[in-house]
Motif scaffolding. Structure first.
Motif, PDB file in Angstrom:
ATOM      1  N   GLU A  65      -4.150   8.373  -1.061  1.00  0.00           N
ATOM      2  CA  GLU A  65      -2.686   8.336  -1.015  1.00  0.00           C
ATOM      3  C   GLU A  65      -2.187   6.987  -0.497  1.00  0.00           C
ATOM      4  O   GLU A  65      -1.198   6.442  -1.000  1.00  0.00           O
ATOM      5  N   THR A  66      -2.861   6.437   0.522  1.00  0.00           N
ATOM      6  CA  THR A  66      -2.467   5.125   1.047  1.00  0.00           C
ATOM      7  C   THR A  66      -2.625   4.041  -0.017  1.00  0.00           C
ATOM      8  O   THR A  66      -1.753   3.171  -0.188  1.00  0.00           O
ATOM      9  N   ALA A  67      -3.740   4.091  -0.738  1.00  0.00           N
ATOM     10  CA  ALA A  67      -3.946   3.101  -1.802  1.00  0.00           C
ATOM     11  C   ALA A  67      -2.899   3.242  -2.893  1.00  0.00           C
ATOM     12  O   ALA A  67      -2.405   2.243  -3.439  1.00  0.00           O
ATOM     13  N   PHE A  68      -2.521   4.498  -3.221  1.00  0.00           N
ATOM     14  CA  PHE A  68      -1.486   4.715  -4.238  1.00  0.00           C
ATOM     15  C   PHE A  68      -0.137   4.175  -3.776  1.00  0.00           C
ATOM     16  O   PHE A  68       0.616   3.582  -4.555  1.00  0.00           O
ATOM     17  N   SER A  69       0.161   4.394  -2.489  1.00  0.00           N
ATOM     18  CA  SER A  69       1.427   3.869  -1.960  1.00  0.00           C
ATOM     19  C   SER A  69       1.432   2.341  -2.011  1.00  0.00           C
ATOM     20  O   SER A  69       2.436   1.718  -2.384  1.00  0.00           O
ATOM     21  N   THR A  70       0.324   1.726  -1.623  1.00  0.00           N
ATOM     22  CA  THR A  70       0.225   0.267  -1.680  1.00  0.00           C
ATOM     23  C   THR A  70       0.392  -0.239  -3.107  1.00  0.00           C
ATOM     24  O   THR A  70       1.073  -1.238  -3.371  1.00  0.00           O
ATOM     25  N   LEU A  71      -0.238   0.477  -4.053  1.00  0.00           N
ATOM     26  CA  LEU A  71      -0.112   0.088  -5.455  1.00  0.00           C
ATOM     27  C   LEU A  71       1.326   0.231  -5.947  1.00  0.00           C
ATOM     28  O   LEU A  71       1.834  -0.614  -6.702  1.00  0.00           O
ATOM     29  N   SER A  72       2.011   1.290  -5.514  1.00  0.00           N
ATOM     30  CA  SER A  72       3.405   1.480  -5.918  1.00  0.00           C
ATOM     31  C   SER A  72       4.283   0.357  -5.375  1.00  0.00           C
ATOM     32  O   SER A  72       5.151  -0.178  -6.092  1.00  0.00           O
ATOM     33  N   ALA A  98       3.331  -2.680  -4.583  1.00  0.00           N
ATOM     34  CA  ALA A  98       2.997  -3.902  -5.318  1.00  0.00           C
ATOM     35  C   ALA A  98       3.630  -3.891  -6.697  1.00  0.00           C
ATOM     36  O   ALA A  98       4.111  -4.922  -7.198  1.00  0.00           O
ATOM     37  N   THR A  99       3.685  -2.718  -7.325  1.00  0.00           N
ATOM     38  CA  THR A  99       4.319  -2.617  -8.638  1.00  0.00           C
ATOM     39  C   THR A  99       5.809  -2.920  -8.548  1.00  0.00           C
ATOM     40  O   THR A  99       6.379  -3.627  -9.402  1.00  0.00           O
ATOM     41  N   GLN A 100       6.475  -2.387  -7.520  1.00  0.00           N
ATOM     42  CA  GLN A 100       7.895  -2.674  -7.339  1.00  0.00           C
ATOM     43  C   GLN A 100       8.138  -4.163  -7.094  1.00  0.00           C
ATOM     44  O   GLN A 100       9.082  -4.753  -7.636  1.00  0.00           O
TER      45      GLN A 100
END
Length: 209
Positions: A156-163, A165-167
């Motif tokens: 979940e932390t990696a997904f949040s970081t990826l989100s 970075a995408t923004q």
């Protein structure tokens, strides 16, 4: 050549080289052998013999005798070894619990009562061992569940970081598009800018040679 052709060539049609005879229950082997020798003598018979003198029967009988000897020797040996091991184990158990047995006898317990108490103690120990095993398995399952939860949290932390970075990438892309549009507007010639009706106008260009 086939067998029938060879029989016809050597005049051996219907000939045979050996005969096996099955005796009735009340027949005498010696009398049957003598009669067969007399009957087969004109045909060059080499003599009849009983089943005990056959090579195949002798080999099978020797193997059966070996198996009988092994059946008489090996099982008793295993039983003796098992009895010795059981005696050693029971002796060691009694030696380790000699104090408890002496204490029970000092309180007036009989031999049968001591034996029953020992059986109850062994059952209690077996139950405790099973309970400890169940507890260890439960701890292992709990640790596995904790590790799974931690792994899920890391995902979940990696997904949040990826989100995030995408923004940021989208914001940078929008900024780049705005900068490019401003640069195109700045580089556009004066005659190509919007006319009076708001539409872009292109001025004709003439050249003199």
């Amino acid at each position: 050549m086939r067998r029938r052709a060879l029989d016809a060539a050597f005049d051996l049609d219907g000939a045979f080289s050996s005969v096996s005879v099955t005796l009735a229950g009340n027949a005498q082997p010696a009398n049957v052998i003598a009669a067969l020798d007399i009957l087969l003598a004109p045909f060059a018979g080499v003599g009849a013999y009983a089943r005990e003198d056959q090579i195949s029967h002798a080999s099978i009988e020797s193997e059966l005798q070996q198996l009988r000897r092994m059946a008489r020797v090996i099982p008793p040996a295993f039983l003796v070894v098992s009895a010795i091991l059981i005696h050693a184990i029971l002796s060691r158990l009694i030696a380790t619990e000699r104090q408890q047995i002496g204490l029970l006898k000092a309180f007036g317990y009989t031999r049968s009562a001591v034996t029953a108490a020992e059986a109850d103690l062994r059952r209690w120990r077996a139950d405790r061992k099973r309970a400890e095993d169940d507890l260890n398995r439960t701890r292992t399952v709990a640790e596995t569940g904790t590790a799974s939860r931690q792994a899920l949290e890391r995902v979940e932390t990696a997904f949040s970081t990826l989100s995030a970075a995408t923004q940021q990438a989208r914001a940078a892309l929008d900024l780049a598009r705005h900068v490019v549009s401003r640069a195109e507007a700045a580089l556009m010639p004066a005659g190509a800018r919007a006319g009076g009706d708001g539409l872009p106008v292109t001025a004709p260009i003439t050249g003199v040679v």
